[in-house]
Design a protein around this motif. Sequence first.
Motif, PDB file in Angstrom:
ATOM      1  N   VAL A 174     -26.307 -31.874  40.318  1.00 34.22           N
ATOM      2  CA  VAL A 174     -27.606 -31.822  41.138  1.00 34.22           C
ATOM      3  C   VAL A 174     -28.388 -30.997  40.520  1.00 34.22           C
ATOM      4  CG1 VAL A 174     -26.893 -30.118  42.916  1.00 34.22           C
ATOM      5  CG2 VAL A 174     -28.784 -31.693  43.292  1.00 34.22           C
ATOM      6  N   LYS A 175     -29.761 -31.112  40.283  1.00 34.04           N
ATOM      7  CA  LYS A 175     -30.755 -30.376  39.579  1.00 34.04           C
ATOM      8  C   LYS A 175     -31.038 -29.147  40.630  1.00 34.04           C
ATOM      9  CE  LYS A 175     -32.808 -33.759  36.580  1.00 34.04           C
ATOM     10  NZ  LYS A 175     -34.220 -34.371  36.037  1.00 34.04           N
ATOM     11  N   ALA A 176     -31.296 -28.159  40.188  1.00 34.61           N
ATOM     12  CA  ALA A 176     -31.649 -26.891  41.034  1.00 34.61           C
ATOM     13  C   ALA A 176     -32.943 -26.244  40.540  1.00 34.61           C
ATOM     14  CB  ALA A 176     -30.468 -26.069  41.280  1.00 34.61           C
ATOM     15  N   VAL A 177     -33.708 -25.572  41.429  1.00 34.29           N
ATOM     16  CA  VAL A 177     -34.593 -24.739  40.969  1.00 34.29           C
ATOM     17  C   VAL A 177     -34.623 -23.449  41.750  1.00 34.29           C
ATOM     18  CG1 VAL A 177     -36.146 -25.960  42.524  1.00 34.29           C
ATOM     19  CG2 VAL A 177     -37.204 -24.527  40.631  1.00 34.29           C
ATOM     20  N   MET A 178     -35.011 -22.324  41.242  1.00 32.25           N
ATOM     21  CA  MET A 178     -35.022 -20.868  41.644  1.00 32.25           C
ATOM     22  C   MET A 178     -36.359 -20.449  41.330  1.00 32.25           C
ATOM     23  SD  MET A 178     -31.884 -18.029  42.287  1.00 32.25           S
ATOM     24  CE  MET A 178     -32.188 -17.234  43.554  1.00 32.25           C
ATOM     25  N   PHE A 179     -37.100 -20.213  42.423  1.00 33.78           N
ATOM     26  CA  PHE A 179     -38.598 -19.671  42.117  1.00 33.78           C
ATOM     27  C   PHE A 179     -38.304 -18.184  41.876  1.00 33.78           C
ATOM     28  CE2 PHE A 179     -39.444 -23.469  44.857  1.00 33.78           C
ATOM     29  CZ  PHE A 179     -40.290 -23.964  43.737  1.00 33.78           C
ATOM     30  N   ARG A 180     -39.322 -17.646  40.883  1.00 33.14           N
ATOM     31  CA  ARG A 180     -39.279 -16.469  40.547  1.00 33.14           C
ATOM     32  C   ARG A 180     -39.300 -15.266  41.622  1.00 33.14           C
ATOM     33  NH1 ARG A 180     -44.555 -13.551  37.360  1.00 33.14           N
ATOM     34  NH2 ARG A 180     -43.873 -11.423  37.072  1.00 33.14           N
ATOM     35  N   SER A 181     -39.925 -15.440  42.756  1.00 31.68           N
ATOM     36  CA  SER A 181     -39.712 -14.507  43.729  1.00 31.68           C
ATOM     37  C   SER A 181     -38.269 -14.369  44.080  1.00 31.68           C
ATOM     38  CB  SER A 181     -40.407 -14.723  44.857  1.00 31.68           C
ATOM     39  OG  SER A 181     -40.117 -16.078  45.346  1.00 31.68           O
ATOM     40  N   ARG A 182     -37.520 -15.227  44.033  1.00 29.03           N
ATOM     41  CA  ARG A 182     -36.125 -15.478  44.542  1.00 29.03           C
ATOM     42  C   ARG A 182     -35.302 -14.861  43.221  1.00 29.03           C
ATOM     43  NH1 ARG A 182     -35.719 -16.080  50.233  1.00 29.03           N
ATOM     44  NH2 ARG A 182     -37.129 -17.541  50.754  1.00 29.03           N
ATOM     45  N   ALA A 183     -35.683 -15.200  42.301  1.00 27.96           N
ATOM     46  CA  ALA A 183     -34.940 -15.091  40.732  1.00 27.96           C
ATOM     47  C   ALA A 183     -34.780 -13.589  40.512  1.00 27.96           C
ATOM     48  CB  ALA A 183     -35.239 -15.755  39.860  1.00 27.96           C
ATOM     49  N   GLN A 184     -35.908 -12.839  41.049  1.00 29.25           N
ATOM     50  CA  GLN A 184     -36.143 -11.281  40.638  1.00 29.25           C
ATOM     51  C   GLN A 184     -35.116 -10.511  41.574  1.00 29.25           C
ATOM     52  OE1 GLN A 184     -40.171 -10.705  41.215  1.00 29.25           O
ATOM     53  NE2 GLN A 184     -40.468 -10.761  38.904  1.00 29.25           N
ATOM     54  N   ALA A 185     -34.801 -10.853  42.640  1.00 32.59           N
ATOM     55  CA  ALA A 185     -33.850 -10.290  43.631  1.00 32.59           C
ATOM     56  C   ALA A 185     -32.403 -10.288  43.170  1.00 32.59           C
ATOM     57  CB  ALA A 185     -33.975 -10.838  45.005  1.00 32.59           C
ATOM     58  N   VAL A 186     -32.021 -11.428  42.308  1.00 33.97           N
ATOM     59  CA  VAL A 186     -30.645 -11.495  42.168  1.00 33.97           C
ATOM     60  C   VAL A 186     -29.897 -10.462  41.311  1.00 33.97           C
ATOM     61  CG1 VAL A 186     -28.988 -13.199  40.722  1.00 33.97           C
ATOM     62  CG2 VAL A 186     -30.962 -13.923  42.062  1.00 33.97           C
ATOM     63  N   GLY A 187     -30.651  -9.633  40.319  1.00 34.44           N
ATOM     64  CA  GLY A 187     -30.061  -8.734  39.601  1.00 34.44           C
ATOM     65  C   GLY A 187     -29.437  -8.797  38.402  1.00 34.44           C
ATOM     66  N   PHE A 188     -29.196 -10.137  38.102  1.00 31.57           N
ATOM     67  CA  PHE A 188     -28.594 -10.600  36.749  1.00 31.57           C
ATOM     68  C   PHE A 188     -29.002 -12.002  36.569  1.00 31.57           C
ATOM     69  CE2 PHE A 188     -25.791 -11.946  40.209  1.00 31.57           C
ATOM     70  CZ  PHE A 188     -25.637 -13.260  40.108  1.00 31.57           C
ATOM     71  N   VAL A 189     -28.932 -12.421  35.350  1.00 32.03           N
ATOM     72  CA  VAL A 189     -29.231 -13.587  34.947  1.00 32.03           C
ATOM     73  C   VAL A 189     -27.972 -14.642  34.610  1.00 32.03           C
ATOM     74  CG1 VAL A 189     -30.632 -15.010  33.230  1.00 32.03           C
ATOM     75  CG2 VAL A 189     -31.342 -12.927  33.808  1.00 32.03           C
ATOM     76  N   PRO A 190     -27.730 -15.578  35.239  1.00 32.80           N
ATOM     77  CA  PRO A 190     -26.687 -16.593  35.225  1.00 32.80           C
ATOM     78  C   PRO A 190     -26.606 -17.095  33.803  1.00 32.80           C
ATOM     79  CG  PRO A 190     -28.289 -17.723  36.539  1.00 32.80           C
ATOM     80  CD  PRO A 190     -28.681 -16.389  36.542  1.00 32.80           C
ATOM     81  N   ARG A 191     -25.450 -17.300  33.308  1.00 38.17           N
ATOM     82  CA  ARG A 191     -25.017 -18.226  32.106  1.00 38.17           C
ATOM     83  C   ARG A 191     -24.522 -19.463  32.392  1.00 38.17           C
ATOM     84  NH1 ARG A 191     -23.898 -12.734  30.503  1.00 38.17           N
ATOM     85  NH2 ARG A 191     -21.783 -13.164  31.040  1.00 38.17           N
ATOM     86  N   SER A 192     -24.711 -20.342  31.461  1.00 38.53           N
ATOM     87  CA  SER A 192     -24.301 -21.866  31.494  1.00 38.53           C
ATOM     88  C   SER A 192     -22.642 -21.555  31.664  1.00 38.53           C
ATOM     89  CB  SER A 192     -24.679 -22.798  30.609  1.00 38.53           C
ATOM     90  OG  SER A 192     -25.935 -22.918  30.630  1.00 38.53           O
TER      91      SER A 192
END
Length: 444
Positions: A57-75
């Motif tokens: 399923v396609k997914a989107v995570m907007f910038r304001s939410r992504a900044q709170a993650v603390g890391f960048v996911p990898r494929s």
Amino acid sequence: MQADTGGVLTVTQLNRRVADLLSGHFSRIWVRGEVSNFTQAASGHWYFSVKDDGAAVKAVMFRSRAQAVGFVPRSGEKFEFRVSVGLYEPRGDYQVQVESMRRAGQGDLHEAFLALKEKLNAEGLFDPSRKRVPKPLPQAIGVVTSLAAAALRDVLSALARRAPHVSVIIYPAPVQGLEAAGRLNQALQQAIERNEVDTLLLVRGGGSLEDLWSFNDETLARTIAASPIPVISGVGHETDFTIADFVADLRAPTPTAAAELCCRSRQSCANAVETALAALTAQQRRRLERCAMRLDRATALLVSPQQRLRRQGEHLQALRQRLARSALRPHETRAARLQMLNARLVHAQPRPAGLRNEVHGQLQRLVSALDRDLERRRQRLAVSVQTLQALSPRNILERGYAIVRNGNGNVVKNALDLNVGESLSIEFGRGSVLADVTRTHDLL
């Protein structure tokens, strides 16, 4: 919801109803899956797909939410996503909007990470104004890591290449496992107590959240924040973030980058020295040129002692001639007057026989007075000559005196007007010397 069989829907109306249906029945649910086709847009939004063995399923995570993650996911990495299900109406694409995410099977760790991050941030441990700036030219660098870590080899290799003149001290500690956080904290405290380095590097290679968990320890974070020695963290890869990264004085994306940030390279230092040396040489050359010009001007204005004595001798000769003329002038005047009186006497001759003796007597007195006056003037002339000879600079120098001049050619009369190290010219009765002032003192 029942279908409306009495009317015909447009595509827009159909997609809107489907979107309302999905958002109403699937709001804020957790979905587990693997990240694929991950893309980070220039706007900061994340676009990717969440898949398992049977579907995607396609997914989107907007910038304001992504900044709170603390890391960048990898494929290829598996996560648990908190999502709301919706429909992108213009294209009719079914997708999920991700509000938060955590590594699959490590949800509690991620929640603990976010809680500790929020707590320490509220206390000001992440405040940039609190952080110290590492020395650009340290004499010694400390490395806190495992002796078996590849990160240590990367750091040592980078330092040997960039700054082989800087000493490196290793404070060994495990970087993974149950005891790793405590051992890392002990090694860091040992480095602080020994106070033998200018900068500390806290490094290890990449890994999962569980592998890097020892760097999310609260005690370790507070030790880093309280360290009087600047701490540079280089934990994991560029996309990995730990609590130690946020609280450190400087965060490097990799261990090698930490080694490059901790000090200037030897080549850059050598270039800076060469630039400074060239500027200093040019400035010194300009100063020498100005001093040479001043010396030339002073030399042109300087009168040699021989020339000065010659002028004074000529002046003395002129005075002697004037003095001689002054001595003869009264005698000539008196002789002329006597001759006039004789002429008048001869012309009148009132008592030629009776006054002859009187005239002769007056003549004798006049001659005696003239001789006495002439003798007095000769004595005064002799005294004047002796005085002139006594005042002659050459005679004074012959008696053991000297004339002292400073660098500007001025005669020095007071030793307190001189400075230590100043050059002097000393003229004696015969010859002259150059001397430097080493000490001055006044008369007691």
